[in-house]
Scaffold this motif. Structure first.
Motif, PDB file in Angstrom:
ATOM      1  N   VAL A  27     -23.545 -87.120  27.653  1.00 20.98           N
ATOM      2  CA  VAL A  27     -22.128 -87.448  27.906  1.00 20.98           C
ATOM      3  C   VAL A  27     -21.957 -87.955  29.331  1.00 20.98           C
ATOM      4  O   VAL A  27     -21.329 -89.000  29.567  1.00 20.98           O
ATOM      5  CB  VAL A  27     -21.232 -86.206  27.653  1.00 20.98           C
ATOM      6  N   ASN A 127     -13.874 -84.281  27.095  1.00 24.28           N
ATOM      7  CA  ASN A 127     -12.667 -85.111  27.086  1.00 24.28           C
ATOM      8  C   ASN A 127     -12.860 -86.375  27.918  1.00 24.28           C
ATOM      9  O   ASN A 127     -13.419 -86.317  29.019  1.00 24.28           O
ATOM     10  CB  ASN A 127     -11.477 -84.346  27.664  1.00 24.28           C
ATOM     11  N   SER A 146     -17.226 -93.353  22.371  1.00 21.49           N
ATOM     12  CA  SER A 146     -17.460 -92.204  21.495  1.00 21.49           C
ATOM     13  C   SER A 146     -18.532 -92.534  20.458  1.00 21.49           C
ATOM     14  O   SER A 146     -19.387 -91.704  20.140  1.00 21.49           O
ATOM     15  CB  SER A 146     -16.158 -91.776  20.797  1.00 21.49           C
ATOM     16  N   ASN A 147     -18.496 -93.761  19.973  1.00 13.34           N
ATOM     17  CA  ASN A 147     -19.487 -94.212  18.985  1.00 13.34           C
ATOM     18  C   ASN A 147     -20.898 -94.169  19.586  1.00 13.34           C
ATOM     19  O   ASN A 147     -21.850 -93.685  18.960  1.00 13.34           O
ATOM     20  CB  ASN A 147     -19.131 -95.629  18.544  1.00 13.34           C
ATOM     21  N   LEU A 150     -22.065 -90.423  20.134  1.00 12.59           N
ATOM     22  CA  LEU A 150     -22.414 -89.738  18.882  1.00 12.59           C
ATOM     23  C   LEU A 150     -23.687 -90.308  18.253  1.00 12.59           C
ATOM     24  O   LEU A 150     -24.495 -89.562  17.699  1.00 12.59           O
ATOM     25  CB  LEU A 150     -21.248 -89.827  17.883  1.00 12.59           C
ATOM     26  N   TYR A 269     -13.600 -88.897  14.155  1.00 10.09           N
ATOM     27  CA  TYR A 269     -14.918 -88.986  13.539  1.00 10.09           C
ATOM     28  C   TYR A 269     -15.100 -87.737  12.692  1.00 10.09           C
ATOM     29  O   TYR A 269     -14.924 -86.614  13.193  1.00 10.09           O
ATOM     30  CB  TYR A 269     -16.026 -89.050  14.598  1.00 10.09           C
ATOM     31  N   LEU A 281     -14.758 -85.291  16.379  1.00  9.37           N
ATOM     32  CA  LEU A 281     -14.195 -85.910  17.592  1.00  9.37           C
ATOM     33  C   LEU A 281     -12.878 -86.557  17.198  1.00  9.37           C
ATOM     34  O   LEU A 281     -12.770 -87.114  16.101  1.00  9.37           O
ATOM     35  CB  LEU A 281     -15.189 -86.941  18.129  1.00  9.37           C
ATOM     36  N   TRP A 303      -9.767 -89.037  24.163  1.00  6.08           N
ATOM     37  CA  TRP A 303     -10.338 -88.343  23.009  1.00  6.08           C
ATOM     38  C   TRP A 303     -11.039 -87.059  23.448  1.00  6.08           C
ATOM     39  O   TRP A 303     -11.374 -86.895  24.615  1.00  6.08           O
ATOM     40  CB  TRP A 303     -11.267 -89.219  22.189  1.00  6.08           C
ATOM     41  N   ALA A 305     -13.996 -83.960  21.966  1.00  7.00           N
ATOM     42  CA  ALA A 305     -15.010 -83.591  20.980  1.00  7.00           C
ATOM     43  C   ALA A 305     -15.480 -82.170  21.246  1.00  7.00           C
ATOM     44  O   ALA A 305     -15.626 -81.767  22.399  1.00  7.00           O
ATOM     45  CB  ALA A 305     -16.193 -84.559  21.036  1.00  7.00           C
TER      46      ALA A 305
END
Length: 323
Positions: A27, A127, A146-147, A150, A269, A281, A303, A305
């Motif tokens: 992250v 976040n 985010s894609n 993940l 997601y 997420l 966003w 997760a």
């Protein structure tokens, strides 16, 4: 007295802490590549910070917050989510002078929910927030980010991206009126909890986990029919950009997210390997929130997760590999 941990909490050690560190490292790496600055806020805030922005009729405020009165007779709450504390920090530390502001944080949150697979009363969350731009490309940037995260963490998991638009204020006013009318005609079949929300916040009924509520909501009015020209263009631009980036997505007209501050873009997601709590997420736009919290009238999107849920899927991938 027999020593034990509090229900809904868990100790993190051994292989589990290795997974947590791997998640944090990936992250942070992706954040710095995209020029997001890290921020850490205290785990408790004044209770009033959460009540209005999260929605006084939301489950979080009504049932789940850990709130207490301290010795100064001030009401404090352990943070149930990270967006409002991060915005509060941006306002009080004068971080909104140079926009857009791109920030991220990792840390524990607290909600008194019923513990189950991947869901704890103290849980850890990632976040990302972009404050100060209405550009649809900010929405796309966060979805792409985010894609990427993940895919790097869970290369073999079947994760589905769902998107929707809640439109602007005008859209929501008209849509809520229509929903109230619709759910009133189906009142007898709704759960007791949803009946209470018909006049106060009918959007929350679309978020219900009750089977009968879900069935009734399938035939409810769809927000796409109420989008203003501007809101519709914003949504269509995002979908076009996601197609160009070859990011697969499903449109879910009943996707509203669980908090009241969302508008326009919302996304989640989901994974089939997480049981009923299938969201890995989620996030969206909250263009009026910063003003509500006492800051300037600037837009925002973000966003969040859950680290525990990501760690669960990482364990599942590991088991499948061994088999």
């Amino acid at each position: 007295m027999k020593l034990r941990s509090v229900r809904g909490t868990h100790d993190i050690f051994g292989e589990e802490i290795e997974k947590f560190n791997r998640i944090s490292n990936i992250v942070s790496k992706n954040a710095y590549l995209k020029d997001f600055k890290e921020i850490q806020t205290p785990i408790f805030e004044f209770s009033e910070l959460f009540a209005k922005p999260l929605g006084e009729q939301s489950d979080v405020v009504l049932k789940e917050m850990y709130s207490f009165e301290d010795r100064n007779n001030e009401f404090l709450t352990l943070r149930p989510e990270y967006t409002t504390p991060m915005i509060r920090a941006a306002i009080t530390n004068n971080l909104l002078n140079d926009l857009p502001l791109k920030i991220f944080g990792i840390g524990p949150m607290f909600r008194r929910e019923r513990p189950q697979k991947g869901r704890y009363r103290q849980f850890n969350q990632i976040n990302f927030e972009i404050l100060g731009t209405k550009d649809f490309l900010a929405d796309v940037e966060l979805i792409l980010l985010s894609n990427n995260i993940l895919k790097e963490l869970l290369p073999k998991s079947n994760i589905r991206l769902q998107i929707n638009s809640l439109g602007d204020k005008e859209t929501l006013i008209n849509f809520k009126k229509s929903l109230t009318k619709y759910f009133n005609t189906h009142k007898k079949k709704l759960s007791e909890e949803s009946i209470k929300k018909i006049d106060t916040n009918p959007l929350r009924i679309l978020d219900s986990k009750n089977d009968e509520d879900i069935e009734i909501a399938k035939s409810s009015p769809k927000i796409y029919e109420y989008l203003t020209i501007e809101a519709k263009k914003h949504y269509e631009d995002i979908k076009s950009a996601l197609n160009l980036l070859e990011i697969n997505f499903e449109e879910n007209a009943n996707l509203v997210r669980g908090l009241d501050y969302y508008c326009n873009t919302v996304f989640e997601y989901k994974s089939d390997n997480l049981g009923s709590q299938d969201t890995l997420l989620g996030g969206g736009r909250y263009d009026g929130l910063i003003k509500v919290l006492g800051g300037p009238d600037i837009p925002g999107i973000g966003w969040a997760a859950g680290i525990e849920r990501i760690a669960l899927l990482m364990e599942s991938e590991k088991k499948n590999k061994l088999n």
